[in-house]
Every structure is written in C-alpha cells, then in structure tokens.
Design a protein around this motif. Sequence first.
Motif, PDB file in Angstrom:
ATOM      1  N   PRO A  39      25.508 -44.025  14.421  1.00  0.00           N
ATOM      2  CA  PRO A  39      26.867 -44.564  14.592  1.00  0.00           C
ATOM      3  C   PRO A  39      26.979 -45.545  15.752  1.00  0.00           C
ATOM      4  N   HIS A  40      27.858 -46.511  15.573  1.00  0.00           N
ATOM      5  CA  HIS A  40      28.159 -47.489  16.622  1.00  0.00           C
ATOM      6  C   HIS A  40      29.289 -46.912  17.472  1.00  0.00           C
ATOM      7  N   ILE A  41      29.023 -46.808  18.786  1.00  0.00           N
ATOM      8  CA  ILE A  41      30.005 -46.116  19.639  1.00  0.00           C
ATOM      9  C   ILE A  41      31.105 -47.039  20.148  1.00  0.00           C
ATOM     10  N   LYS A  42      31.054 -48.337  19.747  1.00  0.00           N
ATOM     11  CA  LYS A  42      32.057 -49.288  20.247  1.00  0.00           C
ATOM     12  C   LYS A  42      33.470 -48.881  19.850  1.00  0.00           C
ATOM     13  N   THR A  43      33.598 -48.078  18.795  1.00  0.00           N
ATOM     14  CA  THR A  43      34.929 -47.719  18.303  1.00  0.00           C
ATOM     15  C   THR A  43      35.640 -46.768  19.259  1.00  0.00           C
ATOM     16  N   CYS A  63      24.804 -49.210  20.545  1.00  0.00           N
ATOM     17  CA  CYS A  63      25.710 -49.730  21.572  1.00  0.00           C
ATOM     18  C   CYS A  63      25.626 -51.244  21.513  1.00  0.00           C
ATOM     19  N   GLN A  64      26.747 -51.940  21.570  1.00  0.00           N
ATOM     20  CA  GLN A  64      26.667 -53.403  21.476  1.00  0.00           C
ATOM     21  C   GLN A  64      26.230 -54.019  22.798  1.00  0.00           C
ATOM     22  N   LYS A  65      26.556 -53.353  23.903  1.00  0.00           N
ATOM     23  CA  LYS A  65      26.267 -53.938  25.208  1.00  0.00           C
ATOM     24  C   LYS A  65      25.435 -52.975  26.060  1.00  0.00           C
ATOM     25  N   ILE A  82      20.432 -51.548  20.471  1.00  0.00           N
ATOM     26  CA  ILE A  82      21.343 -52.656  20.792  1.00  0.00           C
ATOM     27  C   ILE A  82      21.107 -53.712  19.723  1.00  0.00           C
ATOM     28  N   PRO A  83      22.096 -53.956  18.857  1.00  0.00           N
ATOM     29  CA  PRO A  83      21.826 -54.774  17.672  1.00  0.00           C
ATOM     30  C   PRO A  83      22.083 -56.266  17.858  1.00  0.00           C
ATOM     31  N   TYR A  84      21.788 -56.787  19.041  1.00  0.00           N
ATOM     32  CA  TYR A  84      21.886 -58.256  19.166  1.00  0.00           C
ATOM     33  C   TYR A  84      21.007 -58.751  20.305  1.00  0.00           C
ATOM     34  N   HIS A 139      26.853 -65.592   9.513  1.00  0.00           N
ATOM     35  CA  HIS A 139      26.477 -66.692  10.403  1.00  0.00           C
ATOM     36  C   HIS A 139      26.810 -66.409  11.863  1.00  0.00           C
ATOM     37  N   ARG A 140      26.610 -65.162  12.265  1.00  0.00           N
ATOM     38  CA  ARG A 140      26.790 -64.809  13.680  1.00  0.00           C
ATOM     39  C   ARG A 140      25.438 -64.841  14.383  1.00  0.00           C
ATOM     40  N   ALA A 141      24.432 -64.396  13.685  1.00  0.00           N
ATOM     41  CA  ALA A 141      23.058 -64.374  14.194  1.00  0.00           C
ATOM     42  C   ALA A 141      22.181 -63.991  13.011  1.00  0.00           C
ATOM     43  N   LEU A 167      13.669 -54.303  10.389  1.00  0.00           N
ATOM     44  CA  LEU A 167      14.746 -55.276  10.170  1.00  0.00           C
ATOM     45  C   LEU A 167      16.106 -54.651  10.467  1.00  0.00           C
ATOM     46  N   MET A 168      17.099 -55.518  10.650  1.00  0.00           N
ATOM     47  CA  MET A 168      18.457 -55.051  10.914  1.00  0.00           C
ATOM     48  C   MET A 168      19.426 -56.079  10.333  1.00  0.00           C
ATOM     49  N   CYS A 169      20.561 -55.637   9.812  1.00  0.00           N
ATOM     50  CA  CYS A 169      21.565 -56.593   9.318  1.00  0.00           C
ATOM     51  C   CYS A 169      22.966 -56.025   9.479  1.00  0.00           C
ATOM     52  N   PHE A 170      23.941 -56.924   9.508  1.00  0.00           N
ATOM     53  CA  PHE A 170      25.359 -56.521   9.574  1.00  0.00           C
ATOM     54  C   PHE A 170      26.247 -57.606   8.997  1.00  0.00           C
ATOM     55  N   PRO A 171      27.236 -57.233   8.143  1.00  0.00           N
ATOM     56  CA  PRO A 171      27.268 -55.962   7.429  1.00  0.00           C
ATOM     57  C   PRO A 171      26.261 -56.025   6.293  1.00  0.00           C
ATOM     58  N   GLY A 200      24.552 -51.767   8.283  1.00  0.00           N
ATOM     59  CA  GLY A 200      25.762 -51.331   8.991  1.00  0.00           C
ATOM     60  C   GLY A 200      27.057 -51.743   8.330  1.00  0.00           C
ATOM     61  N   GLY A 201      28.135 -51.165   8.871  1.00  0.00           N
ATOM     62  CA  GLY A 201      29.491 -51.492   8.427  1.00  0.00           C
ATOM     63  C   GLY A 201      30.172 -50.305   7.766  1.00  0.00           C
ATOM     64  N   THR A 202      31.389 -50.004   8.222  1.00  0.00           N
ATOM     65  CA  THR A 202      32.141 -48.912   7.612  1.00  0.00           C
ATOM     66  C   THR A 202      32.422 -49.249   6.154  1.00  0.00           C
ATOM     67  N   GLY A 203      32.055 -48.352   5.277  1.00  0.00           N
ATOM     68  CA  GLY A 203      32.269 -48.559   3.843  1.00  0.00           C
ATOM     69  C   GLY A 203      31.072 -49.197   3.162  1.00  0.00           C
ATOM     70  N   HIS A 216      21.873 -46.246   8.711  1.00  0.00           N
ATOM     71  CA  HIS A 216      23.128 -46.972   8.606  1.00  0.00           C
ATOM     72  C   HIS A 216      23.925 -46.814   9.904  1.00  0.00           C
ATOM     73  N   ARG A 217      24.538 -47.939  10.330  1.00  0.00           N
ATOM     74  CA  ARG A 217      25.376 -47.932  11.527  1.00  0.00           C
ATOM     75  C   ARG A 217      26.836 -48.157  11.125  1.00  0.00           C
ATOM     76  N   SER A 218      27.638 -47.111  11.221  1.00  0.00           N
ATOM     77  CA  SER A 218      29.083 -47.267  11.050  1.00  0.00           C
ATOM     78  C   SER A 218      29.729 -47.023  12.396  1.00  0.00           C
ATOM     79  N   GLY A 219      30.811 -47.736  12.678  1.00  0.00           N
ATOM     80  CA  GLY A 219      31.529 -47.506  13.928  1.00  0.00           C
ATOM     81  C   GLY A 219      32.942 -47.040  13.663  1.00  0.00           C
ATOM     82  N   THR A 220      33.698 -47.891  12.973  1.00  0.00           N
ATOM     83  CA  THR A 220      35.135 -47.655  12.830  1.00  0.00           C
ATOM     84  C   THR A 220      35.450 -46.368  12.071  1.00  0.00           C
ATOM     85  N   TYR A 221      34.513 -45.900  11.249  1.00  0.00           N
ATOM     86  CA  TYR A 221      34.761 -44.704  10.430  1.00  0.00           C
ATOM     87  C   TYR A 221      35.253 -43.507  11.250  1.00  0.00           C
TER      88      TYR A 221
HETATM   89  C1  LIG Z   1      25.918 -54.951  14.665  1.00  0.00           C
HETATM   90  C2  LIG Z   1      26.965 -54.009  14.206  1.00  0.00           C
HETATM   91  N1  LIG Z   1      26.600 -52.848  13.645  1.00  0.00           N
HETATM   92  C3  LIG Z   1      27.522 -51.949  13.218  1.00  0.00           C
HETATM   93  C4  LIG Z   1      28.868 -52.196  13.357  1.00  0.00           C
HETATM   94  C5  LIG Z   1      29.846 -51.168  12.892  1.00  0.00           C
HETATM   95  O1  LIG Z   1      30.689 -51.684  11.930  1.00  0.00           O
HETATM   96  P1  LIG Z   1      32.014 -50.938  11.480  1.00  0.00           P
HETATM   97  O2  LIG Z   1      32.886 -50.873  12.658  1.00  0.00           O
HETATM   98  O3  LIG Z   1      32.531 -51.730  10.348  1.00  0.00           O
HETATM   99  O4  LIG Z   1      31.612 -49.575  11.054  1.00  0.00           O
HETATM  100  C6  LIG Z   1      29.281 -53.402  13.942  1.00  0.00           C
HETATM  101  C7  LIG Z   1      30.701 -53.741  14.074  1.00  0.00           C
HETATM  102  O5  LIG Z   1      31.120 -54.740  14.580  1.00  0.00           O
HETATM  103  C8  LIG Z   1      28.303 -54.330  14.380  1.00  0.00           C
HETATM  104  O6  LIG Z   1      28.633 -55.496  14.959  1.00  0.00           O
END
Ligand SMILES: Cc1ncc(COP(=O)(O)O)c(C=O)c1O
Length: 366
Positions: A39-43, A63-65, A82-84, A139-141, A167-171, A200-203, A216-221
């Motif tokens: 899970p992505h903890i940014k949420t 973690c994004q940062k 860290i996915p970037y 087209h973010r990266a 490899l890694m991708c979003f969404p 990644g990506g919720t849903g 799979h990385r979901s955050g907002t879920y």
């Molecule tokens: C790289 C990356 N992975 C995972 C997520 C999580 O996506 P979501 O919040 O849609 O679950 C995000 C959201 O911005 C993201 O940027």
Amino acid sequence: MQRVADLDTPSMVVDLDRLEGNIARLQASLDSLGLANRPHIKTHKIPAIGHMQVAAGAVGITCQKLGEAEIFADAGFHDILIPYNLVGAPKMERLVRLARRVKMTVAIDGGVAAQAIAAACDAAGVEVTLLIEIDTGMHRAGVQTPGEAQSLARQIADSPGVRFGGLMCFPTKPAMGDFRSEATDLLARDGIAIDQFSGGGTGSHAVSKAAGCTEHRSGTYAYNDLSVWRAGNCELDHCAMSVLVTVVSTSCPGFSTVDGGSKTFTNDALQASGMNGHVREYPEIYLEKMSEEHGVLNLSRVAEGAPRPRVGEKVRVVPNHACGTTNLHDVVYGYRVRGARPADGSLTGDEIIEVEWPVPARGKIR
Ligand SMILES: Cc1ncc(COP(=O)(O)O)c(C=O)c1O
C-alpha cells in the motif's frame, strides 16, 4: 468519553469500522488474485494505519518521498518502495542512510538517476534494488519502449551498489501486459530476470493481475473519497474519512457557509459539476465553492420545507481527494459508531472517538 459531535472544527475524522473494512476488502481481493500488497501510505501518512495494513497482509509499503520513508522506517517498517526518480546529492545521502537500516527499492526511468544511486550506494557499501518505471500513458515519467528498459536494465545489472529488481508502472493499464512480455524476452537474452513487477492505483488491481504484475500499490483505498466513488471503485459508504465542519452562515439564500475551505479540503480535484464534497448528514447538499478558509454548501437540491443546516450545526464532508486533504491536517480522530447507523448518515452523537492520531508524515515533501 469524547464524541465526534464535541470536536472543535474543522477536524479530520475517520470511521474506524469503514477503514478496517477497506483494508480487509482489498487485502482479500489481492490474496485471491495472488498479488502481493504494497500500500501507498500517502493517503493517511500515519504509521499506525500502515501497521494495520501490514497486519492484514501487506508485504511492505510505498512512500512517495524520502521524508515519508524516514518517518515510516523510524516506526518499524522495513521494506519500502519509492516509486519515482530520486535526484540530487542530499537525496542520495538520505537514501543511503535509509538503506543501512531497511530494505529500500527505488523506481527510476533513466541512466542519470540509476548511475547516481549506484555510485552513492557503492561508495557507502549498501545495496538498493532498482525497478524501471514504464510510462502507462500518463506521461509523468517512465521509459517508452521495452528496448529502453533493456538498455537501462543492462546498465543496472552492470553497476555495483544496485540490484535490478524488475518493472513498475502507475496506474496499471492493460497494455502493460504486452510491454512486460516483450521486456521479459529482451532481458532474458542478457540473462536478466524480472522478479518484481509493481502495479498500482485504487481499483486497478485486477488490471495489475492481467498485466502480469507481482504486486499492487493502492493508496486511496484505505480512506476512499469522491474521486474513487465517481470512478465506480467504491460505495459512498466505503468512504471512511470526512472532515467535520461547522455551519457559520446561512445568510445567502440557497447556500450555507462552513468553516473549512481550500486549506482544509484542498482544491486540486475541482469538478466542473461543482460537486466538490459530499455532506454526509444531508446527501442532497454538496460542497460547491471554496475560498481559503470557508466553503459554500449548495442547497439547491433541498426540497421545499425539508430540514436545512442551522448556524452552529456540525456536518461531515467527504472530500474529492483524500490524500491532499490528509496533508493539511495535524491530527485525525478515529471513531466508532455506537448502536445503529442512521440511514440518512446523520450524526447521532454516538460517534465515539477511540483514537487521536498525529499525522507525522504530513508536509514531508522532500
Ligand atoms: C506511483 C504511485 N503508486 C501508487 C499510487 C496509489 O494510487 P491510488 O491512490 O489510486 O491508490 C499512486 C498515487 O498517486 C502513485 O503515484
């Protein structure tokens, strides 16, 4: 015993039954698909919620940062992605410090970032796993072709200090399946394997499965929000987080003003429809406009003679974007509804606060 209704406003509040339900539901889906959960903890930016996700079965976190990763490493998380791209000397120093104590994985999409991370890790005698990000069309990266992934993977495989992970991708998008197959074939010629493919990506977790992801990385879920609901990826009743605000003015016909605006809810996902927040206690009323410290509720759908919010009344607003809202609040109050939930969603006074969590990773933009 403190109740939600007694809180000063604005206050971010989380329905613990819904939060636990969201965590359990996604974990069960990922388990049934055979996908690891990262899970992505940014949420939420709260280690205690991260621990709930790990206790449910998550293999690690995203973690994004670096600032978020430092907070979560201090709180006992030991497998962090860290996915970037991390770029610049101060970031290299902090990455190396983290890699000395926890397993660090970083996604990169070019030789400059890969080379700098490898040099810093090699000099410090630590190892970081690198994933190659693929552009899914946002087209973010991300690399554009399997051939680019191949040359970057070769560079990583030949560099001390880093290990090629995959490899890694979003969404995650369906086309990622073809990309993965082509990249797998190309890399196999060099004897390089793709062990990890992080989607990644919720849903989007079923898409991750179809594309051949391993995790799979979901955050907002965890909280859900109106954006997830609009996309058809949750029920309104799965939205665990809302912001308690007080109605401070009813002077303008057809509108009511509350004491939270863009500095309470963020305005980064404003809707052309004007539907920018769902009012739990009055489902036909919505948050329409925001100035910095005030929000304007639109009452146009309230039937003649039906109850309307009064000055001093507190209501909970579910925001468009949970993650941006989290970043604006110092604390979150977790509550449970005692007794039956009213069908109209109104505050009964029986929303009892069980926990007050600080949000230590809020504002960690470095
Ligand atoms: C790289 C990356 N992975 C995972 C997520 C999580 O996506 P979501 O919040 O849609 O679950 C995000 C959201 O911005 C993201 O940027």
